[in-house]
Write an enzyme that holds these catalytic residues in place. Structure first.
Site, PDB file in Angstrom:
ATOM      1  N   ASN A   1       0.835  -1.199   0.000  1.00  0.00           N
ATOM      2  CA  ASN A   1       0.000   0.000   0.000  1.00  0.00           C
ATOM      3  C   ASN A   1       0.869   1.247   0.000  1.00  0.00           C
ATOM      4  O   ASN A   1       2.055   1.185   0.310  1.00  0.00           O
ATOM      5  CB  ASN A   1      -0.971  -0.011   1.193  1.00  0.00           C
ATOM      6  CG  ASN A   1      -0.346  -0.623   2.417  1.00  0.00           C
ATOM      7  OD1 ASN A   1       0.551  -0.034   3.008  1.00  0.00           O
ATOM      8  ND2 ASN A   1      -0.761  -1.834   2.769  1.00  0.00           N
TER       9      ASN A   1
ATOM     10  N   SER B   1      -8.043  -0.916   1.228  1.00  0.00           N
ATOM     11  CA  SER B   1      -7.775  -2.321   1.503  1.00  0.00           C
ATOM     12  C   SER B   1      -8.551  -3.197   0.521  1.00  0.00           C
ATOM     13  O   SER B   1      -9.725  -2.936   0.244  1.00  0.00           O
ATOM     14  CB  SER B   1      -8.238  -2.572   2.950  1.00  0.00           C
ATOM     15  OG  SER B   1      -8.330  -3.917   3.206  1.00  0.00           O
TER      16      SER B   1
ATOM     17  N   SER C   1      -6.318   1.149   3.839  1.00  0.00           N
ATOM     18  CA  SER C   1      -5.351   0.061   3.977  1.00  0.00           C
ATOM     19  C   SER C   1      -5.223  -0.408   5.423  1.00  0.00           C
ATOM     20  O   SER C   1      -5.242   0.394   6.357  1.00  0.00           O
ATOM     21  CB  SER C   1      -3.998   0.575   3.495  1.00  0.00           C
ATOM     22  OG  SER C   1      -2.978  -0.225   4.011  1.00  0.00           O
TER      23      SER C   1
ATOM     24  N   GLU D   1      -2.678  -1.275   6.801  1.00  0.00           N
ATOM     25  CA  GLU D   1      -1.431  -0.760   7.382  1.00  0.00           C
ATOM     26  C   GLU D   1      -1.478   0.751   7.640  1.00  0.00           C
ATOM     27  O   GLU D   1      -0.436   1.382   7.818  1.00  0.00           O
ATOM     28  CB  GLU D   1      -0.231  -1.094   6.498  1.00  0.00           C
ATOM     29  CG  GLU D   1       0.077  -2.583   6.362  1.00  0.00           C
ATOM     30  CD  GLU D   1       0.372  -3.299   7.675  1.00  0.00           C
ATOM     31  OE1 GLU D   1       0.399  -2.660   8.739  1.00  0.00           O
ATOM     32  OE2 GLU D   1       0.564  -4.531   7.624  1.00  0.00           O
TER      33      GLU D   1
ATOM     34  N   HIS E   1       4.764   0.938   0.822  1.00  0.00           N
ATOM     35  CA  HIS E   1       4.932  -0.363   1.486  1.00  0.00           C
ATOM     36  C   HIS E   1       4.759  -1.458   0.444  1.00  0.00           C
ATOM     37  O   HIS E   1       3.722  -1.532  -0.210  1.00  0.00           O
ATOM     38  CB  HIS E   1       3.903  -0.495   2.615  1.00  0.00           C
ATOM     39  CG  HIS E   1       3.790  -1.884   3.156  1.00  0.00           C
ATOM     40  ND1 HIS E   1       4.885  -2.638   3.504  1.00  0.00           N
ATOM     41  CD2 HIS E   1       2.708  -2.660   3.424  1.00  0.00           C
ATOM     42  CE1 HIS E   1       4.475  -3.813   3.941  1.00  0.00           C
ATOM     43  NE2 HIS E   1       3.159  -3.861   3.893  1.00  0.00           N
TER      44      HIS E   1
ATOM     45  N   HIS F   1       7.518 -10.261   5.723  1.00  0.00           N
ATOM     46  CA  HIS F   1       6.374  -9.420   5.347  1.00  0.00           C
ATOM     47  C   HIS F   1       6.677  -8.560   4.118  1.00  0.00           C
ATOM     48  O   HIS F   1       6.048  -8.730   3.084  1.00  0.00           O
ATOM     49  CB  HIS F   1       5.980  -8.553   6.558  1.00  0.00           C
ATOM     50  CG  HIS F   1       4.790  -7.687   6.319  1.00  0.00           C
ATOM     51  ND1 HIS F   1       4.020  -7.175   7.315  1.00  0.00           N
ATOM     52  CD2 HIS F   1       4.238  -7.216   5.174  1.00  0.00           C
ATOM     53  CE1 HIS F   1       3.037  -6.449   6.811  1.00  0.00           C
ATOM     54  NE2 HIS F   1       3.158  -6.459   5.512  1.00  0.00           N
TER      55      HIS F   1
HETATM   56 ZN   LIG Z   1       1.998  -5.572   4.076  1.00  0.00          ZN
END
Ligand SMILES: [Zn+2]
Length: 223
Positions: A35, A49, A78, A80, A98, A160
């Protein structure tokens, strides 16, 4: 009360859509993974998201206040968003990217740091730390990312992905590409054996020379 987008926010929405397409084309994400956000004053425009980047339209981009309050957008921001907001609070960032790109994810599972395999890493502030694993979307992940960003413009998140930031989306995105390239280059170097790594003094020398040249350029344009 939210009273419509400023020109700056409209530009941020359009920019997030065009960079989302690049994220797929450049292999930094698949589907709707990863994102990006852009800060315009007290508002952060952030990708929603669960919408595939291929389908993303400017009106899908969410707007949140710096405290996390949702300002506008029919979609859910998102997952995050807390991490993006924590980075804005802790740094001078105006944009955050990200990614879930494969080279940084692979490195994150096996190493605790991306070392200085090439002097271009000075653009990220030096060797890039791998932050400990914490579940996606959590306050703990936001805190771990901010801690590992100390003195850096990039962080790798264990198992991640990665986060970069910049003075605008173009710079944050270029740093994400640079980080992925450095991780790939490091992996290639490892295939030959134990690679030589630049020392802190060598990196300091590069940073000083980069500054000197930039200063020279600015003086040059003035005269
Ligand atoms: Zn992520």
């Amino acid at each position: 009360m939210y009273s419509g987008d400023s020109d700056e926010l409209q530009a941020a929405r359009a920019q997030l859509v065009s960079y989302s397409a690049r994220l797929l084309a450049d292999g930094l994400a698949v589907g709707s993974a990863g994102n990006m956000s852009v800060r315009a004053g007290d508002i952060v425009a952030i990708t929603p998201s669960g919408i595939s980047y291929d389908d993303l339209r400017p009106e899908d981009v969410c707007l949140v206040a710096l405290d996390g309050t949702e300002v506008a957008g029919p979609e859910t921001p998102s997952s995050e968003t807390p991490m993006h907001l924590a980075i804005y609070a802790a740094t001078g960032a105006a944009a955050v990217v990200h990614t879930h790109s494969s080279e940084v994810v692979a490195l994150s599972a096996a190493r605790s740091e991306l070392p200085a395999i090439h002097y271009a890493i000075t653009g990220l502030g030096g060797p890039v730390r791998v932050a400990p694993y914490v579940r996606f979307g959590s306050a703990g992940l936001a805190a771990a990312a901010v801690a590992a960003l100390d003195g850096r413009r990039a962080v790798i998140l264990r198992n991640h992905g990665a986060v970069t930031y910049g003075r605008d989306l173009a710079q944050a995105y270029d740093r994400a590409l640079l980080l992925e390239w450095l991780a790939r280059t490091y992996r290639l170097a490892l295939s030959y054996g134990e690679p030589a790594i630049l020392s802190a003094a060598e990196l300091d020398e590069v940073t000083a020379e980069t500054r000197r040249r930039r200063y020279g350029e600015r003086r040059g344009t003035r005269s």
